[in-house]
Design a protein around this motif. Structure first.
Motif, mmCIF file in Angstrom:
data_model
loop_
_atom_site.group_PDB
_atom_site.id
_atom_site.type_symbol
_atom_site.label_atom_id
_atom_site.label_comp_id
_atom_site.label_asym_id
_atom_site.label_seq_id
_atom_site.Cartn_x
_atom_site.Cartn_y
_atom_site.Cartn_z
ATOM 1 N N GLU A 243 0.831 -1.205 0.000
ATOM 2 C CA GLU A 243 0.000 0.000 0.000
ATOM 3 C C GLU A 243 0.863 1.252 0.000
ATOM 4 O O GLU A 243 0.584 2.210 -0.731
ATOM 5 C CB GLU A 243 -0.934 -0.013 1.215
ATOM 6 N N ALA A 244 1.927 1.242 0.815
ATOM 7 C CA ALA A 244 2.799 2.411 0.892
ATOM 8 C C ALA A 244 3.568 2.617 -0.405
ATOM 9 O O ALA A 244 3.730 3.748 -0.888
ATOM 10 C CB ALA A 244 3.779 2.248 2.058
ATOM 11 N N THR A 248 1.238 -3.273 -7.134
ATOM 12 C CA THR A 248 0.127 -4.135 -7.514
ATOM 13 C C THR A 248 0.556 -5.590 -7.369
ATOM 14 O O THR A 248 1.725 -5.900 -7.116
ATOM 15 C CB THR A 248 -0.303 -3.876 -8.961
ATOM 16 N N VAL A 249 -0.402 -6.486 -7.569
ATOM 17 C CA VAL A 249 -0.093 -7.909 -7.480
ATOM 18 C C VAL A 249 0.867 -8.312 -8.608
ATOM 19 O O VAL A 249 1.689 -9.218 -8.441
ATOM 20 C CB VAL A 249 -1.397 -8.744 -7.515
ATOM 21 N N SER A 255 8.544 -9.082 -8.850
ATOM 22 C CA SER A 255 9.652 -8.946 -7.901
ATOM 23 C C SER A 255 10.002 -10.269 -7.229
ATOM 24 O O SER A 255 11.175 -10.558 -6.984
ATOM 25 C CB SER A 255 9.292 -7.924 -6.814
ATOM 26 N N CYS A 256 8.984 -11.065 -6.918
ATOM 27 C CA CYS A 256 9.194 -12.260 -6.088
ATOM 28 C C CYS A 256 8.828 -13.567 -6.776
ATOM 29 O O CYS A 256 8.970 -14.635 -6.181
ATOM 30 C CB CYS A 256 8.379 -12.145 -4.799
ATOM 31 N N LEU A 288 -5.739 -6.596 -4.758
ATOM 32 C CA LEU A 288 -6.493 -6.874 -5.984
ATOM 33 C C LEU A 288 -7.291 -5.653 -6.428
ATOM 34 O O LEU A 288 -7.406 -5.382 -7.626
ATOM 35 C CB LEU A 288 -7.411 -8.079 -5.778
ATOM 36 N N ILE A 289 -7.846 -4.919 -5.481
ATOM 37 C CA ILE A 289 -8.557 -3.683 -5.842
ATOM 38 C C ILE A 289 -7.600 -2.694 -6.483
ATOM 39 O O ILE A 289 -7.896 -2.072 -7.513
ATOM 40 C CB ILE A 289 -9.228 -3.074 -4.601
ATOM 41 N N ARG A 290 -6.410 -2.541 -5.886
ATOM 42 C CA ARG A 290 -5.419 -1.602 -6.434
ATOM 43 C C ARG A 290 -4.951 -2.058 -7.816
ATOM 44 O O ARG A 290 -4.741 -1.238 -8.720
ATOM 45 C CB ARG A 290 -4.245 -1.484 -5.473
ATOM 46 N N SER A 291 -4.785 -3.365 -7.986
ATOM 47 C CA SER A 291 -4.348 -3.899 -9.279
ATOM 48 C C SER A 291 -5.410 -3.690 -10.344
ATOM 49 O O SER A 291 -5.093 -3.364 -11.497
ATOM 50 C CB SER A 291 -4.029 -5.394 -9.142
#
Length: 468
Positions: A243-244, A248-249, A255-256, A288-291
């Motif tokens: 969030e900070a 996104t997902v 990255s991971c 998921l909302i942010r994505s």
């Protein structure tokens, strides 16, 4: 004169004078001058340093942990001040003490002294957080929060330095490590996370999450030797961090890799611990909302003009692939939806609803994921659950799927069974009326419009059953 820990003990026992005394220790500066080199300034950082020294010589036990908890709260109050605010307070105190005249050289001298004290207190706090055996209680949580708050409020370089220290120091205790990680993300959001700080978090994501956080989470999810509290803290920390940093997902996946999906979905969803699956639900809902919003934003953004239209398609394809994995993971929970603890069942249903709602474009496509039926089975079982909240969450999302998957014949009996309130029902009648008006009526209408014949036949059968 009372020591800091003595004053804290009195305050904890209800002594208001002691509480006021402690408040003064962190909110004001005392300036004294006898001329020459004997001038001194005593403020919050010096006071809490003395308190931490007292605690270090008399380490807290579970029975007196409250002393460290209150002292950690004092440290956090001080850590919320930025260096600029600190300098302003010192300047004001010196002006008052010197009858309105505060030589710039004096201000710089005492500000420099407080900066050193601040660094000393944070070093002591770090050593204490990772050395004391506090078992992850409130005192340790607050101390870790103070460390994170200080790093964020002291500037980008401070946060970067803290992350580097945590990343490069071997064999650190997992709970304080995860707690600091979680609170960095939480504190970074308090001021909207300035762009330079967001860049630091983004750049640290691949190494910190892959090398530090996710291995602890995977180990915490192990059936025999796992630690639910560590797992919950790790997942919540990932949520706050993302969030900070506005991740996104898809960013997290890039990255991971797939490891984070294995940790947060495949493993954590099998937990019977309420705090773990609550953390999973909160994390997935947030990211998921942010994505999804990023997809919408990119649809009308400058990809075409910049010649990067392929990047948009790649992002969308990766997002859809991740959603497919999540649909599969939550679908596997259909076998225990009716036997799980009621609160666990509610959270599992909420998680399924979040995933399905984000995946509607896939489920409604000509080729929905092969595991779609498993999720529908889970939601149908949840719709029949005796708990009205579980049922409402499920029915609300199933309503969107009725027409596509011809759910009217199978879902209608469940909906009809929810249509009447029984007087000895534990559900509040007003709550039931809201459920019937806002959730059940929409689902029944959707069943009717989707398959009128099945609706009429089902309703007739239900009436005949009531009449015997």
């Amino acid at each position: 004169m009372l020591s800091i820990t003595q004053a804290i003990s009195l305050s904890l026992s209800g002594d208001r004078n002691a509480s006021r005394y402690l408040d003064g220790l962190v909110t004001s500066y005392t300036f004294s001058s006898s001329g020459g080199s004997s001038s001194s300034l005593v403020g919050g950082w010096r006071n809490v340093r003395d308190g931490l020294n007292e605690v270090a010589h008399n380490p807290p036990t579970p029975s007196n942990e409250a002393v460290l908890h209150l002292l950690s709260t004092m440290v956090k109050r001080l850590a919320k001040r930025t260096p600029a605010v600190e300098a302003g307070l010192i300047s004001t105190s010196l002006m008052v003490a010197s009858s309105g005249v505060a030589p710039p050289s004096s201000v710089e001298q005492f500000v420099g002294g407080e900066v050193k004290l601040r660094a000393e207190v944070m070093k002591m706090s770090m050593e204490m957080a990772f050395s004391l055996q506090l078992g992850g209680g409130a005192a340790l949580e607050t101390l870790c929060s103070a460390i994170s708050t200080n790093s964020v409020n002291s500037g980008v370089a401070s946060t970067e330095g803290l992350l580097t220290t945590l990343l490069n120091t071997p064999n650190l205790s997992p709970f304080p490590l995860l707690s600091i990680f979680k609170h960095i993300g939480l504190e970074a959001q308090s001021d909207g996370c300035p762009e330079p700080l967001r860049d630091v978090l983004r750049s640290a994501t691949p190494s910190f999450l892959s090398s530090v956080v996710l291995p602890i989470l995977l180990k915490s999810n192990e059936e025999e030797t796992g630690n639910p509290r560590l797992a919950s803290t790790a997942i919540t920390g990932i949520q706050y961090w993302c969030e900070a940093a506005d991740l996104t997902v898809v960013d997290l996946f890039n990255s991971c890799g797939g490891k984070f999906l294995e940790a947060t979905a495949a493993d954590s969803l099998y937990s019977d611990q309420q705090n773990v699956i609550d953390s999973v639900a909160d994390f997935l809902e947030s990211i998921l909302i942010r994505s999804k919003e990023k997809i919408i934003e990119n649809a009308g953004n400058d990809f075409d003009d910049s010649g990067n239209d392929g990047e948009r398609e790649k992002y969308s394809a990766t997002f859809d692939s991740i959603l497919g994995e999540l649909v599969t993971a939550i679908g596997l929970q259909r076998f225990r939806i009716m036997t799980a603890d009621e609160e666990v069942c509610r959270t599992m249903t909420r998680t399924a609803a979040v995933i399905v709602n984000s995946s509607l474009h896939l489920l409604m496509s000509e080729s929905p994921p092969t595991s779609t039926n498993n999720v529908i089975t889970l939601l149908a079982k949840a719709a029949a659950h005796a708990n009205l909240n579980v049922s409402a969450i499920s029915i609300e999302i199933l309503t969107k799927l009725i027409s596509k998957f011809n759910l009217s014949p199978s879902l209608l009996p469940i909906l009809q069974s929810k249509a009447c309130w029984v007087e000895d029902d534990i559900v509040d009648p007003e709550e039931f009326e809201r459920f019937r008006a806002l959730v059940l009526s929409d689902a029944l209408f959707k069943c009717y419009s989707s398959d009128r014949n099945a609706y009429v036949m089902g309703t007739v059968a239900a009436i005949e059953g009531l009449l015997g």
